[in-house]
Design an enzyme around this catalytic site. Structure first.
Site, PDB file in Angstrom:
ATOM      1  N   ASP A  88       0.849  -1.200   0.000  1.00  0.00           N
ATOM      2  CA  ASP A  88       0.000   0.000   0.000  1.00  0.00           C
ATOM      3  C   ASP A  88       0.878   1.241   0.000  1.00  0.00           C
ATOM      4  O   ASP A  88       2.044   1.195   0.379  1.00  0.00           O
ATOM      5  CB  ASP A  88      -0.969   0.013   1.201  1.00  0.00           C
ATOM      6  CG  ASP A  88      -0.259   0.134   2.547  1.00  0.00           C
ATOM      7  OD1 ASP A  88       0.831  -0.471   2.708  1.00  0.00           O
ATOM      8  OD2 ASP A  88      -0.779   0.832   3.439  1.00  0.00           O
ATOM      9  N   GLU A 153      -0.056  -0.945   5.884  1.00  0.00           N
ATOM     10  CA  GLU A 153       0.999  -0.379   6.726  1.00  0.00           C
ATOM     11  C   GLU A 153       0.803   1.113   6.927  1.00  0.00           C
ATOM     12  O   GLU A 153       0.951   1.629   8.034  1.00  0.00           O
ATOM     13  CB  GLU A 153       2.376  -0.634   6.086  1.00  0.00           C
ATOM     14  CG  GLU A 153       3.536  -0.452   7.054  1.00  0.00           C
ATOM     15  CD  GLU A 153       4.022   0.976   7.176  1.00  0.00           C
ATOM     16  OE1 GLU A 153       4.745   1.272   8.127  1.00  0.00           O
ATOM     17  OE2 GLU A 153       3.674   1.826   6.317  1.00  0.00           O
TER      18      GLU A 153
HETATM   19  N1  BES Z   1       8.534   3.420   5.594  1.00  0.00           N
HETATM   20  C1  BES Z   1       7.826   4.157   6.584  1.00  0.00           C
HETATM   21  C2  BES Z   1       8.503   4.142   7.932  1.00  0.00           C
HETATM   22  C3  BES Z   1       9.821   4.841   7.922  1.00  0.00           C
HETATM   23  C4  BES Z   1       9.885   6.183   7.590  1.00  0.00           C
HETATM   24  C5  BES Z   1      10.965   4.157   8.243  1.00  0.00           C
HETATM   25  C6  BES Z   1      11.094   6.829   7.540  1.00  0.00           C
HETATM   26  C7  BES Z   1      12.171   4.798   8.227  1.00  0.00           C
HETATM   27  C8  BES Z   1      12.240   6.122   7.847  1.00  0.00           C
HETATM   28  C9  BES Z   1       6.424   3.586   6.734  1.00  0.00           C
HETATM   29  O1  BES Z   1       5.820   3.274   5.507  1.00  0.00           O
HETATM   30  C10 BES Z   1       5.528   4.625   7.359  1.00  0.00           C
HETATM   31  O2  BES Z   1       5.376   5.668   6.812  1.00  0.00           O
HETATM   32  N2  BES Z   1       4.934   4.277   8.476  1.00  0.00           N
HETATM   33  C11 BES Z   1       3.928   5.063   9.076  1.00  0.00           C
HETATM   34  C12 BES Z   1       3.285   4.166  10.094  1.00  0.00           C
HETATM   35  C13 BES Z   1       2.072   4.713  10.762  1.00  0.00           C
HETATM   36  C14 BES Z   1       0.972   5.006   9.810  1.00  0.00           C
HETATM   37  C15 BES Z   1       1.611   3.770  11.837  1.00  0.00           C
HETATM   38  C16 BES Z   1       4.543   6.309   9.690  1.00  0.00           C
HETATM   39  O3  BES Z   1       5.661   6.247  10.236  1.00  0.00           O
HETATM   40  O4  BES Z   1       3.920   7.368   9.600  1.00  0.00           O
HETATM   41 ZN    ZN Z   2       5.144   5.193   4.650  1.00  0.00          ZN
END
Ligand code: BES
Ligand code: ZN
Length: 457
Positions: A88, A153
């Site tokens: 997603d 995710e």
């Molecule tokens: N890939 C990201 C997480 C991430 C961001 C890891 C920057 C390392 C560096 C992931 O897809 C993400 O955006 N996660 C969300 C999770 C939330 C909706 C629970 C986030 O961090 O906002």
């Molecule tokens: Zn993300």
């Protein structure tokens, strides 16, 4: 031919294939894209089968489906690796700021541009193509593989946790690996040992029963937008500390040793200012930018609306005002508790002239991962092979909800082996993936599997 050579000579074909995956708009948060989610899961399943997986299926959940695949051809002696990724993506808005449309992947220079290319479709693809390289050369990978690709995710993995709890045997593995983060520079790889958690709330402030003429009523009715603005402003002190009572109570203090280690991570302030575009940094006093963005908790307003925001002028006192607030959490803060503390505080500081309602949208627990393990060592050697340098260990400010679920439900310490770069623009317009990292990522995954297989033999 070795799998490494196969991957090297097929890089461009892999990119072309990845493009067709990126053309599918699999935005999880907006029901209007349901068909995109369905098609992305379908394509992923098909590509897994083509890459050699013996079994690949789409498993429905109460939300978006999980794609699960298995390839247990390396034998009982070989370790089993559980690969996690998400198909997603974030919404593409604001559309007008994209140089080329978000779902029309385009190569410009060394970068491939598209929504989700770095987060996480392109990163997930490195594992898929590593598997294919093994299939086409040696017939099978050196380790057993299980893939768990989810479609929620970006909206907090709400239905993945129960799925994992109900499928512990299916998902049993020796090592888990996630490529959904970034390294520091093309010549400076990084493995994460910490991620922040998240608590996300939406609040509505109500005043009059309906919009009122600002001339006839202005002066005697408290404007909900003003009340909301004042409440939001009260959530930080002048220096940037969060004022919600109890917010910092469970924050695990940084040890001197960890602070010293974090201080050794190369950090270029000028480059950071350029990357963000801000005139200067801001935040909690007494902590470095690296600490503030990875090891300290935050509270941010993501959006605020209400009243009239269209063309021209309209003279009203709006009936309602709204805000979306996210808080990034660190061990040992708990998402539900922190959301509750904020909502209680907002009620406490709300003036008697308005009513405040809040609801929790989603959350994710913060995570810390054991830094020394055979899998971490294998990953470190793999990066050295793929990127020419040993990775640094660091924490990140973003969240990946499944990390704690893997720890708690499967007893696995996931290896956070990312291939993005800090300026990929994930969640932003013109998201991109540095293609050399895509190619090196595939090499690194191949080397990781070999290192794991050697370790166990
Ligand atoms: N890939 C990201 C997480 C991430 C961001 C890891 C920057 C390392 C560096 C992931 O897809 C993400 O955006 N996660 C969300 C999770 C939330 C909706 C629970 C986030 O961090 O906002
Ligand atoms: Zn993300």
């Amino acid at each position: 031919m070795t799998p490494f050579e196969y991957a090297q000579s097929h890089g461009e074909a892999f990119v072309e294939e990845l493009k067709s995956f990126l053309r599918i708009p699999s935005v999880s948060t907006d029901p209007a894209y349901r068909e995109g989610i369905r098609r992305a899961a379908g394509m992923l399943r098909q590509r897994l089968l083509e890459a050699g997986f013996e079994r690949a299926e789409i498993i429905p959940t109460e939300g978006h489906p999980v794609v699960y695949a298995e390839w247990m051809a390396a034998g009982e002696e070989a370790p089993t690796v559980l690969v996690y990724g998400h198909y997603d993506v974030q919404p593409p808005d604001p559309l007008e700021l994209w140089e080329t449309p978000p779902f029309e992947p385009t190569v410009r220079g060394d970068y491939l541009y598209a929504r989700g290319v770095a987060d996480d479709k392109g990163q997930l693809y490195t594992h898929l193509k590593a598997a294919e390289a093994c299939y086409r050369t040696r017939g099978r990978p050196p380790v057993n593989l299980k893939c768990l690709f989810e479609g929620e995710e970006e909206i907090g993995s709400v239905h993945l946790e129960p799925f994992i709890r109900e499928h512990r045997d299916l998902l049993a593995a020796d090592v888990a690996v996630i490529s959904d983060s970034h390294i520091l520079r093309p010549d400076l790889p990084a493995i994460l040992y910490g991620l922040r958690g998240l608590a996300y709330v939406e609040i509505t402030v109500s005043g009059p029963a309906h919009d009122l003429h600002s001339g006839s009523y202005g002066g005697a009715v408290h404007n909900p937008l003003h009340a909301l603005a004042a409440m939001i402003a009260a959530l930080h002190d002048e220096e940037g500390r969060i004022t919600v009572p109890g917010f910092y109570d469970k924050v695990r203090p940084l040890t001197e040793e960890e602070r010293e280690e974090l201080a050794r991570i190369p950090f270029d302030r000028e480059a950071w200012l350029k990357e963000t575009g801000v005139p200067t940094d801001w935040g909690e006093p007494g902590y470095t930018i690296i600490e503030r963005t990875s090891a300290r908790p935050t509270l941010d307003l993501n959006g605020m609306w209400g009243g009239y925001t269209g063309e021209g002028a309209k003279t009203i006192i709006p009936a309602r005002a709204h805000a979306k607030i996210s808080m990034r959490l660190v061990p040992d803060q708990e998402p539900e508790e922190i959301a509750r503390l904020l909502l209680d505080y907002l009620q406490a500081i709300a003036p008697p002239t308005v009513r405040v309602e809040g609801r929790v949208l989603h959350g994710a627990p913060p995570a810390l991962i054991e830094r020394h393990s055979p899998a971490m060592e294998a990953a470190s050697r793999a990066y050295e092979f793929g990127f020419g340098k040993r990775p640094v260990l660091m924490r990140e400010g973003g969240s990946i909800p499944v990390v704690t679920t893997f720890q708690q439900e499967l007893g696995l310490q996931p290896v956070l082996m990312g291939f993005g770069l800090p300026d990929d623009g994930i969640h932003a317009p013109n998201e991109r993936f540095y293609l050399p990292n895509f190619y090196r990522g595939i090499q690194t995954v191949l080397a990781f599997w070999e290192a794991l297989a050697d370790g166990k033999a």
